[in-house]
Design a protein around this motif. Structure first.
Motif, PDB file in Angstrom:
ATOM      1  N   VAL A 129       0.882  -1.175   0.000  1.00 44.90           N
ATOM      2  CA  VAL A 129       0.000   0.000   0.000  1.00 44.90           C
ATOM      3  C   VAL A 129       0.913   1.218   0.000  1.00 44.90           C
ATOM      4  N   GLY A 130       0.970   1.910  -1.104  1.00 47.29           N
ATOM      5  CA  GLY A 130       1.869   3.066  -1.205  1.00 47.29           C
ATOM      6  C   GLY A 130       3.305   2.640  -0.961  1.00 47.29           C
ATOM      7  N   ASP A 131       3.972   3.322  -0.051  1.00 42.58           N
ATOM      8  CA  ASP A 131       5.368   3.021   0.267  1.00 42.58           C
ATOM      9  C   ASP A 131       5.509   1.902   1.290  1.00 42.58           C
ATOM     10  N   TYR A 132       4.401   1.341   1.737  1.00 38.95           N
ATOM     11  CA  TYR A 132       4.412   0.366   2.822  1.00 38.95           C
ATOM     12  C   TYR A 132       3.941  -1.011   2.347  1.00 38.95           C
ATOM     13  N   VAL A 133       4.220  -2.007   3.187  1.00 39.84           N
ATOM     14  CA  VAL A 133       3.716  -3.358   2.967  1.00 39.84           C
ATOM     15  C   VAL A 133       3.064  -3.786   4.279  1.00 39.84           C
ATOM     16  N   VAL A 134       1.782  -4.129   4.218  1.00 41.42           N
ATOM     17  CA  VAL A 134       1.015  -4.538   5.390  1.00 41.42           C
ATOM     18  C   VAL A 134       1.099  -6.063   5.507  1.00 41.42           C
TER      19      VAL A 134
ATOM     20  N   PRO B 278      -9.376  -6.609   2.122  1.00 43.07           N
ATOM     21  CA  PRO B 278      -9.882  -5.510   1.297  1.00 43.07           C
ATOM     22  C   PRO B 278     -11.322  -5.132   1.633  1.00 43.07           C
ATOM     23  N   ALA B 279     -12.172  -6.107   1.879  1.00 39.84           N
ATOM     24  CA  ALA B 279     -13.581  -5.812   2.159  1.00 39.84           C
ATOM     25  C   ALA B 279     -13.738  -5.033   3.465  1.00 39.84           C
ATOM     26  N   ALA B 280     -12.939  -5.372   4.469  1.00 37.36           N
ATOM     27  CA  ALA B 280     -13.022  -4.696   5.767  1.00 37.36           C
ATOM     28  C   ALA B 280     -12.132  -3.459   5.835  1.00 37.36           C
ATOM     29  N   LYS B 281     -11.271  -3.278   4.814  1.00 39.67           N
ATOM     30  CA  LYS B 281     -10.281  -2.190   4.817  1.00 39.67           C
ATOM     31  C   LYS B 281      -9.498  -2.196   6.133  1.00 39.67           C
ATOM     32  N   LEU B 282      -9.040  -3.411   6.476  1.00 39.02           N
ATOM     33  CA  LEU B 282      -8.302  -3.612   7.720  1.00 39.02           C
ATOM     34  C   LEU B 282      -6.943  -4.223   7.416  1.00 39.02           C
TER      35      LEU B 282
ATOM     36  N   TRP C 198      -0.672   7.418   8.159  1.00 42.47           N
ATOM     37  CA  TRP C 198      -0.781   7.514   6.701  1.00 42.47           C
ATOM     38  C   TRP C 198      -1.787   6.490   6.181  1.00 42.47           C
ATOM     39  N   LEU C 199      -1.700   5.259   6.656  1.00 42.66           N
ATOM     40  CA  LEU C 199      -2.629   4.216   6.212  1.00 42.66           C
ATOM     41  C   LEU C 199      -4.064   4.574   6.593  1.00 42.66           C
ATOM     42  N   ASN C 200      -4.248   5.148   7.773  1.00 46.32           N
ATOM     43  CA  ASN C 200      -5.578   5.597   8.182  1.00 46.32           C
ATOM     44  C   ASN C 200      -6.113   6.660   7.236  1.00 46.32           C
ATOM     45  N   GLN C 201      -5.247   7.546   6.784  1.00 47.42           N
ATOM     46  CA  GLN C 201      -5.667   8.567   5.824  1.00 47.42           C
ATOM     47  C   GLN C 201      -6.111   7.946   4.503  1.00 47.42           C
ATOM     48  N   GLN C 202      -5.608   6.757   4.202  1.00 43.53           N
ATOM     49  CA  GLN C 202      -6.006   6.039   2.985  1.00 43.53           C
ATOM     50  C   GLN C 202      -7.279   5.218   3.222  1.00 43.53           C
ATOM     51  N   GLY C 203      -7.822   5.303   4.447  1.00 44.60           N
ATOM     52  CA  GLY C 203      -9.042   4.565   4.767  1.00 44.60           C
ATOM     53  C   GLY C 203      -8.801   3.160   5.280  1.00 44.60           C
ATOM     54  N   ILE C 204      -7.570   2.857   5.659  1.00 39.14           N
ATOM     55  CA  ILE C 204      -7.220   1.525   6.146  1.00 39.14           C
ATOM     56  C   ILE C 204      -6.949   1.602   7.648  1.00 39.14           C
ATOM     57  N   GLU C 205      -7.737   0.873   8.409  1.00 33.90           N
ATOM     58  CA  GLU C 205      -7.491   0.766   9.850  1.00 33.90           C
ATOM     59  C   GLU C 205      -6.410  -0.288  10.062  1.00 33.90           C
ATOM     60  N   ILE C 206      -5.538  -0.045  11.040  1.00 33.39           N
ATOM     61  CA  ILE C 206      -4.462  -0.991  11.327  1.00 33.39           C
ATOM     62  C   ILE C 206      -4.686  -1.600  12.709  1.00 33.39           C
ATOM     63  N   LEU C 207      -4.624  -2.910  12.736  1.00 34.00           N
ATOM     64  CA  LEU C 207      -4.706  -3.679  13.975  1.00 34.00           C
ATOM     65  C   LEU C 207      -3.328  -4.265  14.232  1.00 34.00           C
ATOM     66  N   ARG C 208      -2.713  -3.893  15.346  1.00 36.43           N
ATOM     67  CA  ARG C 208      -1.380  -4.389  15.683  1.00 36.43           C
ATOM     68  C   ARG C 208      -1.491  -5.466  16.758  1.00 36.43           C
ATOM     69  N   ILE C 209      -0.828  -6.595  16.496  1.00 33.64           N
ATOM     70  CA  ILE C 209      -0.839  -7.715  17.434  1.00 33.64           C
ATOM     71  C   ILE C 209       0.612  -8.068  17.755  1.00 33.64           C
ATOM     72  N   PRO C 210       0.971  -8.031  19.041  1.00 36.15           N
ATOM     73  CA  PRO C 210       2.327  -8.454  19.402  1.00 36.15           C
ATOM     74  C   PRO C 210       2.530  -9.931  19.057  1.00 36.15           C
ATOM     75  N   ALA C 211       3.653 -10.263  18.454  1.00 32.17           N
ATOM     76  CA  ALA C 211       3.938 -11.642  18.046  1.00 32.17           C
ATOM     77  C   ALA C 211       3.849 -12.598  19.227  1.00 32.17           C
ATOM     78  N   LYS C 212       4.335 -12.169  20.396  1.00 36.01           N
ATOM     79  CA  LYS C 212       4.313 -13.057  21.569  1.00 36.01           C
ATOM     80  C   LYS C 212       2.879 -13.391  21.976  1.00 36.01           C
ATOM     81  N   ASP C 213       1.959 -12.429  21.826  1.00 37.71           N
ATOM     82  CA  ASP C 213       0.547 -12.701  22.147  1.00 37.71           C
ATOM     83  C   ASP C 213      -0.067 -13.640  21.117  1.00 37.71           C
ATOM     84  N   LEU C 214       0.280 -13.454  19.868  1.00 42.29           N
ATOM     85  CA  LEU C 214      -0.234 -14.309  18.804  1.00 42.29           C
ATOM     86  C   LEU C 214       0.195 -15.755  19.023  1.00 42.29           C
ATOM     87  N   LEU C 215       1.438 -15.955  19.425  1.00 46.56           N
ATOM     88  CA  LEU C 215       1.957 -17.306  19.619  1.00 46.56           C
ATOM     89  C   LEU C 215       1.284 -18.033  20.782  1.00 46.56           C
ATOM     90  N   LYS C 216       0.727 -17.279  21.720  1.00 45.98           N
ATOM     91  CA  LYS C 216       0.026 -17.920  22.844  1.00 45.98           C
ATOM     92  C   LYS C 216      -1.197 -18.672  22.361  1.00 45.98           C
TER      93      LYS C 216
END
Length: 115
Positions: A42-47, A52-56, A80-98
């Motif tokens: 997305v632009g200069d970034y990689v998510v 796409p349907a949820a714009k998340l 910047w991503l929010n300005q493009q209409g994309i909400e970002i959900l951040r998940i710590p890797a350690k929490d994901l692995l649990k």
């Protein structure tokens, strides 16, 4: 026109971290009809993941995201991503692995609410 980092995204797909691989195993099946892309430019970034349907966008943050100027860069990137209409959900890797299953289910249900 923004610079799309297709080559960078391709490289990142080949070099996904363990938490990203484990989450992708759940999201790639299009659970509840929610489609996801991995390492989506997305632009200069990689998510890390994008619905796409949820714009998340979903970012799996390892410990490096807590060091140096990374927190400030992440904030600027998310803004910047929010300005493009994309909400970002951040998940710590350690929490994901649990519990990858629980994280995947939460992401899927959140996306369904946004569609």
């Amino acid at each position: 026109m923004p610079n799309h980092n297709y080559a960078k995204a391709r490289t990142l797909r080949a070099e996904m971290s363990l938490p990203e691989v484990l989450l992708w195993q759940h999201l790639r099946k299009q659970p509840l009809g929610v489609k996801f892309r991995r390492q989506h430019p997305v632009g200069d970034y990689v998510v890390d993941f994008y619905s796409p349907a949820a714009k998340l966008g979903i970012e799996i943050d390892g410990i490096a995201h807590e060091m140096g100027d990374c927190p400030e860069r992440d904030l600027a990137r998310d803004a910047w991503l929010n300005q493009q209409g994309i909400e970002i959900l951040r998940i710590p890797a350690k929490d994901l692995l649990k519990s990858v299953e629980q994280a995947a289910q939460s992401i899927i249900l959140y996306c369904r609410e946004r569609i």
